[in-house]
Design a protein around this motif. Structure first.
Motif, PDB file in Angstrom:
ATOM      1  N   GLU A 365       1.920   1.628  -0.482  1.00 16.88           N
ATOM      2  CA  GLU A 365       0.895   2.208   0.412  1.00 16.88           C
ATOM      3  C   GLU A 365      -0.505   1.764  -0.021  1.00 16.88           C
ATOM      4  O   GLU A 365      -1.368   1.492   0.808  1.00 16.88           O
ATOM      5  CB  GLU A 365       0.963   3.745   0.389  1.00 16.88           C
ATOM      6  CG  GLU A 365       2.172   4.336   1.100  1.00 16.88           C
ATOM      7  CD  GLU A 365       2.130   4.123   2.619  1.00 16.88           C
ATOM      8  OE1 GLU A 365       1.059   3.853   3.177  1.00 16.88           O
ATOM      9  OE2 GLU A 365       3.218   4.214   3.226  1.00 16.88           O
ATOM     10  N   VAL A 366      -0.726   1.716  -1.328  1.00 17.17           N
ATOM     11  CA  VAL A 366      -2.037   1.270  -1.828  1.00 17.17           C
ATOM     12  C   VAL A 366      -2.276  -0.190  -1.409  1.00 17.17           C
ATOM     13  O   VAL A 366      -3.375  -0.556  -0.985  1.00 17.17           O
ATOM     14  CB  VAL A 366      -2.139   1.420  -3.367  1.00 17.17           C
ATOM     15  CG1 VAL A 366      -3.441   0.819  -3.902  1.00 17.17           C
ATOM     16  CG2 VAL A 366      -2.037   2.883  -3.767  1.00 17.17           C
ATOM     17  N   GLN A 367      -1.210  -0.980  -1.464  1.00 10.33           N
ATOM     18  CA  GLN A 367      -1.347  -2.381  -1.052  1.00 10.33           C
ATOM     19  C   GLN A 367      -1.738  -2.497   0.415  1.00 10.33           C
ATOM     20  O   GLN A 367      -2.529  -3.372   0.778  1.00 10.33           O
ATOM     21  CB  GLN A 367      -0.032  -3.112  -1.267  1.00 10.33           C
ATOM     22  CG  GLN A 367       0.084  -3.713  -2.644  1.00 10.33           C
ATOM     23  CD  GLN A 367       1.373  -4.489  -2.732  1.00 10.33           C
ATOM     24  OE1 GLN A 367       2.412  -3.905  -3.001  1.00 10.33           O
ATOM     25  NE2 GLN A 367       1.306  -5.781  -2.499  1.00 10.33           N
ATOM     26  N   VAL A 368      -1.186  -1.608   1.248  1.00 12.13           N
ATOM     27  CA  VAL A 368      -1.560  -1.611   2.673  1.00 12.13           C
ATOM     28  C   VAL A 368      -3.072  -1.395   2.782  1.00 12.13           C
ATOM     29  O   VAL A 368      -3.788  -2.138   3.466  1.00 12.13           O
ATOM     30  CB  VAL A 368      -0.817  -0.478   3.455  1.00 12.13           C
ATOM     31  CG1 VAL A 368      -1.319  -0.397   4.897  1.00 12.13           C
ATOM     32  CG2 VAL A 368       0.682  -0.687   3.414  1.00 12.13           C
ATOM     33  N   GLY A 369      -3.559  -0.377   2.066  1.00 10.76           N
ATOM     34  CA  GLY A 369      -4.986  -0.047   2.109  1.00 10.76           C
ATOM     35  C   GLY A 369      -5.855  -1.180   1.577  1.00 10.76           C
ATOM     36  O   GLY A 369      -6.932  -1.457   2.116  1.00 10.76           O
ATOM     37  N   LEU A 370      -5.384  -1.841   0.536  1.00  6.27           N
ATOM     38  CA  LEU A 370      -6.179  -2.943  -0.033  1.00  6.27           C
ATOM     39  C   LEU A 370      -6.232  -4.125   0.941  1.00  6.27           C
ATOM     40  O   LEU A 370      -7.279  -4.754   1.103  1.00  6.27           O
ATOM     41  CB  LEU A 370      -5.592  -3.393  -1.375  1.00  6.27           C
ATOM     42  CG  LEU A 370      -5.717  -2.404  -2.532  1.00  6.27           C
ATOM     43  CD1 LEU A 370      -5.075  -2.973  -3.792  1.00  6.27           C
ATOM     44  CD2 LEU A 370      -7.180  -2.047  -2.799  1.00  6.27           C
ATOM     45  N   ALA A 371      -5.099  -4.396   1.586  1.00  2.00           N
ATOM     46  CA  ALA A 371      -5.070  -5.491   2.570  1.00  2.00           C
ATOM     47  C   ALA A 371      -6.056  -5.189   3.697  1.00  2.00           C
ATOM     48  O   ALA A 371      -6.812  -6.065   4.131  1.00  2.00           O
ATOM     49  CB  ALA A 371      -3.655  -5.668   3.116  1.00  2.00           C
ATOM     50  N   GLN A 372      -6.081  -3.936   4.141  1.00  2.00           N
ATOM     51  CA  GLN A 372      -7.000  -3.569   5.225  1.00  2.00           C
ATOM     52  C   GLN A 372      -8.455  -3.664   4.776  1.00  2.00           C
ATOM     53  O   GLN A 372      -9.350  -3.910   5.573  1.00  2.00           O
ATOM     54  CB  GLN A 372      -6.690  -2.149   5.704  1.00  2.00           C
ATOM     55  CG  GLN A 372      -5.367  -2.067   6.440  1.00  2.00           C
ATOM     56  CD  GLN A 372      -4.871  -0.647   6.619  1.00  2.00           C
ATOM     57  OE1 GLN A 372      -5.377   0.293   5.984  1.00  2.00           O
ATOM     58  NE2 GLN A 372      -3.880  -0.477   7.475  1.00  2.00           N
ATOM     59  N   ARG A 373      -8.684  -3.456   3.487  1.00  2.00           N
ATOM     60  CA  ARG A 373     -10.065  -3.488   2.966  1.00  2.00           C
ATOM     61  C   ARG A 373     -10.463  -4.867   2.443  1.00  2.00           C
ATOM     62  O   ARG A 373     -11.544  -5.038   1.907  1.00  2.00           O
ATOM     63  CB  ARG A 373     -10.211  -2.439   1.854  1.00  2.00           C
ATOM     64  CG  ARG A 373     -10.245  -1.028   2.402  1.00  2.00           C
ATOM     65  CD  ARG A 373     -10.036   0.018   1.319  1.00  2.00           C
ATOM     66  NE  ARG A 373     -10.123   1.355   1.881  1.00  2.00           N
ATOM     67  CZ  ARG A 373      -9.164   1.937   2.594  1.00  2.00           C
ATOM     68  NH1 ARG A 373      -8.036   1.294   2.819  1.00  2.00           N
ATOM     69  NH2 ARG A 373      -9.324   3.146   3.102  1.00  2.00           N
TER      70      ARG A 373
END
Ligand SMILES: Cc1ncc(COP(=O)(O)O)c(C=O)c1O
Length: 419
Positions: A365-373
Motif C-alpha cells: 500500500e505504501v508503494q501505491v502511495g509513493l508511485a502516486q507521489r
C-alpha cells in the motif's frame, strides 16, 4: 498507439506479464523517457524523484563527466580487439586499485589489493572471485551468510541465501554452506568439517532489508578463515563506493579481506561495469594463465572509460553523502516515531536505508502511495515487507525533504486504506 501502451504490450509478450503489470503500476501508466540527475522524466511528461534504481544511480543519471568520457571513447574505439592491448581498461584497473589503496582502513595492516578482473554485472565478479578461490586453494567449500545476496547466475545463486530465487534448481554449485550471521564461531565450525576455499559476505546485507553484520563477528570470521587457509571476499557491489559512507565498508572496519567486489555505481550510473579487486595470492591462477577465466566483454573500453570519472565524482560528493545520510537518519527516525504502528524498524547507513512495515500488504500500500507521489524506491525481493530508500549522493536537502514528505503521505494513505 502511445509509447507506453506499446511498451506494456511488448514487455508482456516478450518478457513477462507480471513484469508489465508491476512496471505499469509503478510508472502509473507511463514509461521512462529520459533522466537527468535525481529525476526521471516519464512518457506522460511527469517527473519523478529517483531514490531507487537498485543502488546504481549513486551519481544520479547522466553525470556529465562520466557521459563525456564515454562519448570520447565511443568516438575513439568502444570495443577492443582483445588481441592488441588497450590502455583504457588497464588505466581503469590502476585507478580502482589506487582508489581502494586510499580507502580508510580501520586495522593495522591493510591488504594489498593490486589485481583486477572487470565484469559487466555483479554476479560476474562473484563468479570470478569464488572460482579463483577454488582454483587457488584446490578446495570447493565456499562459506556464505544466511540472508546474503550475491546474484542469480548459477554459481552466485548457490551463495545467495533466499530460497525464492533457487526454486527447484537442486544441486547448484556444490560446496556452498550458509552460516548464522550472529554466530562468531560459525566459520570455525564449518572449518572443523570442511576444507574452506573462501568466505564471502556483504558487510551490510542490502537485499536482506539493509541489515548490517556485526564488525566484531566479521573480524573473527576473517581471522578464522585465514587461519584455515581460506580467502575472504567482501561483496560490496551494493554498499561500497560510499553508498554506505566509506569507499569500502570492510576496509573501514579494518577487515583484512582478500577481495573487494564492486559494481552498480562503478559505471557512474551510465554503463554496466563491475570489478573484483584482490590480492596477488587470490589472483594467482589468472596470473599464471590469464585465459582460465575470460569473457568477451570483460574490460570493455567503453564501459571501463566510465570508471575514473565515476570514482572522481563520487569523491567530490563524499561530504554531500554525509549530509544526506544525517538528513535521512533524522527524517526517517521522525517518520518511524510518528507512524509507530506502521513502521516497525528503520535500518541504514549512509545512503542506503530500509524501512520495515508491519506487513507485506502494508508495504504494498505504501508503494501505491509513493508511485502516486512520484517517488521511486527499490523493494527488497527477498523481504517484501521492507522498502529500500537509496538516495543519490548528489541529492539536495530539498530532494531529501521531498522524499520524506512523499513517504509520510504514502504511509498515512496506507494506514487509512488498511484501517
Ligand atoms: C551485494 C550484491 N552482490 C551481488 C549482486 C548481483 O549483482 P548483479 O545483479 O549486477 O548481477 C547484487 C545485486 O543486487 C548485490 O546487491
Amino acid at each position: 498507439m502511445s509509447t507506453a501502451k506499446t511498451t506494456f504490450k511488448q514487455v508482456k509478450r516478450h518478457f513477462s506479464p507480471s513484469m508489465a503489470l508491476a512496471g505499469k503500476f509503478t510508472g502509473q501508466g507511463a514509461v521512462e523517457a529520459s533522466a537527468s540527475g535525481c529525476r526521471v522524466t516519464l512518457s506522460d511528461d511527469r517527473t519523478v524523484l529517483d531514490f531507487g534504481s537498485y543502488a546504481v544511480a549513486l551519481l544520479g543519471h547522466r553525470n556529465t563527466a562520466v557521459v563525456d568520457a564515454i562519448r570520447t571513447q565511443l568516438d575513439l574505439m568502444p570495443t577492443s580487439t582483445r588481441s592488441v592491448l588497450n590502455p583504457v581498461p588497464a588505466q581503469a584497473a590502476e585507478t580502482v586499485v589506487e582508489y581502494l589503496a586510499a580507502a580508510e582502513f580501520g586495522g593495522t595492516t591493510a591488504p594489498a589489493l593490486s589485481k583486477v578482473y572487470f565484469g559487466g554485472s555483479g554476479a560476474d565478479v562473484v563468479e570470478a572471485a569464488t572460482k579463483l578461490a577454488r582454483l587457488a586453494t584446490g578446495r570447493s567449500t565456499v562459506v556464505a551468510v544466511a540472508g546474503g545476496y550475491h546474484g542469480k547466475t548459477l554459481g552466485a545463486l548457490a551463495l545467495t541465501h533466499h530460497e525464492r530465487f533457487k526454486g527447484n534448481l537442486g544441486a547448484l554449485l556444490a560446496g556452498a554452506v550458509h552460516i548464522d550471521p550472529t554466530d562468531p564461531e560459525a566459520v570455525e565450525k564449518v572449518a572443523a568439517e570442511h576444507d574452506i576455499a573462501a568466505l564471502i559476505f556483504e558487510p551490510v546485507q542490502g537485499e536482506n532489508g539493509v541489515t548490517p553484520l556485526d564488525p566484531a563477528i566479521l573480524a573473527r570470521w576473517c581471522a578464522d578463515a585465514h587461519e584455515h587457509g581460506a580467502f575472504v571476499i567482501a561483496d560490496e557491489i551494493q554498499v561500497g563506493l560510499r553508498r554506505c559512507g566509506d569507499r569500502s565498508v570492510a576496509l573501514a572496519h579494518g577487515l583484512p579481506v582478500d577481495a573487494v567486489l564492486l559494481g552498480k555505481a562503478l559505471g557512474g550510473g551510465v554503463v554496466p561495469v563491475s570489478a573484483m579487486v584482490c590480492t596477488e595470492q587470490l589472483y594467482a591462477p589468472l596470473t599464471v594463465d590469464p585465459v582460465l577465466h575470460t569473457a568477451t566483454f570483460s574490460g570493455h573500453p567503453l564501459a571501463t572509460s566510465a570508471v575514473a570519472p565515476a570514482l572522481r565524482a563520487i569523491e567530490e560528493h563524499a561530504e554531500d553523502g554525509n549530509r544526506i545520510a544525517a538528513e535521512m537518519a533524522e527524517g526517517l527516525a521522525g517518520i518511524a516515531a510518528e507512524h509507530a504502528g506502521a513502521v516497525t524498524a528503520v535500518r541504514g547507513r549512509g545512503l542506503l536505508w530500509g524501512l520495515d512495515f508491519r506487513s507485506t500488504e502494508f508495504a504494498g500500500e505504501v508503494q501505491v502511495g509513493l508511485a502516486q507521489r512520484g517517488l521511486v524506491v527499490s523493494t527488497c525481493l527477498s523481504r517484501p515487507e521492507v522498502l529500500r530508500l537509496i538516495p543519490p549522493i548528489i541529492a539536495r536537502t530539498e530532494d531529501v525533504k521531498e522524499a520524506l514528505v512523499a513517504l509520510h503521505g504514502a504511509i498515512e494513505q496506507a494506514t487509512a486504506a488498511t484501517a
